[in-house]
Write a protein that holds these residues in place. Structure first.
Motif, PDB file in Angstrom:
ATOM      1  N   TRP A   8      31.354  45.657  41.351  1.00 49.34           N
ATOM      2  CA  TRP A   8      32.446  44.868  40.861  1.00 49.34           C
ATOM      3  C   TRP A   8      32.444  43.479  40.829  1.00 49.34           C
ATOM      4  CZ3 TRP A   8      34.843  41.568  43.862  1.00 49.34           C
ATOM      5  CH2 TRP A   8      34.857  41.579  45.349  1.00 49.34           C
ATOM      6  N   GLU A  12      33.790  41.327  37.661  1.00 47.49           N
ATOM      7  CA  GLU A  12      34.938  40.272  37.791  1.00 47.49           C
ATOM      8  C   GLU A  12      34.101  38.959  37.252  1.00 47.49           C
ATOM      9  OE1 GLU A  12      37.503  39.088  41.621  1.00 47.49           O
ATOM     10  OE2 GLU A  12      35.206  38.723  41.929  1.00 47.49           O
ATOM     11  N   LEU A  15      34.776  39.177  33.330  1.00 49.87           N
ATOM     12  CA  LEU A  15      35.810  39.144  33.067  1.00 49.87           C
ATOM     13  C   LEU A  15      36.506  37.712  33.153  1.00 49.87           C
ATOM     14  CD1 LEU A  15      37.322  42.662  34.097  1.00 49.87           C
ATOM     15  CD2 LEU A  15      36.819  41.733  31.517  1.00 49.87           C
ATOM     16  N   GLN A  96      44.709  49.850  33.486  1.00 52.39           N
ATOM     17  CA  GLN A  96      43.712  49.438  34.554  1.00 52.39           C
ATOM     18  C   GLN A  96      42.848  48.134  33.997  1.00 52.39           C
ATOM     19  OE1 GLN A  96      41.993  52.460  36.779  1.00 52.39           O
ATOM     20  NE2 GLN A  96      43.718  53.524  36.888  1.00 52.39           N
ATOM     21  N   LEU A  97      42.248  48.379  32.929  1.00 51.16           N
ATOM     22  CA  LEU A  97      41.345  47.448  32.377  1.00 51.16           C
ATOM     23  C   LEU A  97      42.127  46.093  31.954  1.00 51.16           C
ATOM     24  CD1 LEU A  97      38.963  49.684  30.079  1.00 51.16           C
ATOM     25  CD2 LEU A  97      38.239  48.160  32.096  1.00 51.16           C
ATOM     26  N   HIS A  99      44.788  45.001  33.339  1.00 47.47           N
ATOM     27  CA  HIS A  99      45.014  44.418  34.874  1.00 47.47           C
ATOM     28  C   HIS A  99      43.999  43.644  35.165  1.00 47.47           C
ATOM     29  CE1 HIS A  99      46.585  44.034  39.107  1.00 47.47           C
ATOM     30  NE2 HIS A  99      45.201  44.468  39.310  1.00 47.47           N
ATOM     31  N   TYR A 100      42.905  43.997  34.851  1.00 46.06           N
ATOM     32  CA  TYR A 100      41.613  43.251  35.414  1.00 46.06           C
ATOM     33  C   TYR A 100      41.355  42.008  34.181  1.00 46.06           C
ATOM     34  CZ  TYR A 100      40.593  47.559  37.977  1.00 46.06           C
ATOM     35  OH  TYR A 100      40.590  48.440  39.019  1.00 46.06           O
TER      36      TYR A 100
END
Length: 259
Positions: A8, A12, A15, A96-97, A99-100
């Motif tokens: 993760w 992170e 992104l 969800q993607l 949101h990231y």
């Protein structure tokens, strides 16, 4: 950069620099007596593996192996989510993607029945300020080279499978499509619900096994398939997709629209 093989913190960090993800969508369904049921996810998955070799700094999500295939549910082994559930699953993944931090979505799709649900998700993401591209690989392959065009389970997809996993193709089972004129002698079955009557092609609404006794449908006879065809076609698709992703990543984001 495959999401499921990444930590993760790596996602992170990615992104923080980029807002693009590539997602594969397929199906588990009939593709004729000779082809594996996983045909529609196997090709997108291989294309994404080839993309990763060409663009290792592009985030690639897991390929969804189930899609909307109600048309084929009478062939044992076909597993269909249907339009509504596929929409809900794809929407949840993409929400969800988003949101990231993802704002550019590329859907690499291997099954025509998925298009309705994926288009619905894409419209909603676009309304929310995202860019979404739907890449139906089998259609674009025929645009890259007309001789690569095909139907359902014919030479095009059989060739892809022969390159991806030849052990999954039962070449001894390759046979004519054997379409049945189930609407009567006056209505000639052409394939995928369509029939011919006095030069026009109306639609008869029924599931495929009523008229497709073998299961493959299309102009491309699977007896003409080859692993070389599959290799050349999927490699060319990956080359094109890599360039497309580069350009698409620069697409300006639209203003959100409240509906």
């Amino acid at each position: 950069m495959f999401l499921e093989r990444s930590t993760w913190p790596h996602v992170e960090e990615y992104l923080s620099r980029r807002d693009l993800v590539v997602l594969g969508f397929g199906s588990t369904e009939n593709h004729g007596r000779h082809n594996p049921l996983g045909t529609d996810w196997m090709a997108p998955q291989r294309i994404l593996e080839l993309l990763d070799e060409r663009r290792p700094d592009v985030l690639v999500g897991p390929t969804l192996k189930l899609g909307s295939a109600d048309h084929f549910i009478d062939y044992p082994g076909t597993l269909s989510l249907g339009d509504e559930l596929l929409y809900q699953v794809a929407k949840r993944i993409c929400s969800q993607l988003r949101h990231y931090g993802v704002r550019h979505f590329v859907f690499v799709n291997g099954h025509g029945g998925n298009a309705k649900s994926l288009t619905r998700v894409g419209y909603e993401l676009n309304d929310a300020g995202c860019q979404v591209a739907l890449v139906n690989w089998w259609k674009l392959a025929g645009q890259l080279d007309p001789k690569w065009g095909g139907g359902h389970g014919g030479a095009q997809e059989t060739s892809a499978n022969l390159w991806i996993d030849p052990s999954a193709v039962d070449l001894d089972a390759v046979a004519p499509t054997d379409l049945v004129d189930d609407g009567g002698d006056a209505l000639k079955t052409l394939g995928f619900d369509s029939v011919e009557f006095e030069g026009l092609t109306p639609t008869l609404l029924r599931r495929a096994r009523r008229y497709a006794s073998n299961g493959w449908i299309g102009p491309d006879d699977p007896s003409e398939a080859s692993a070389e065809w599959g290799r050349d076609m999927l490699t060319a698709m990956a080359d094109w997709l890599a360039d497309f992703v580069d350009a698409f990543a620069e697409s300006p984001l639209p203003d959100p629209i409240e509906r």
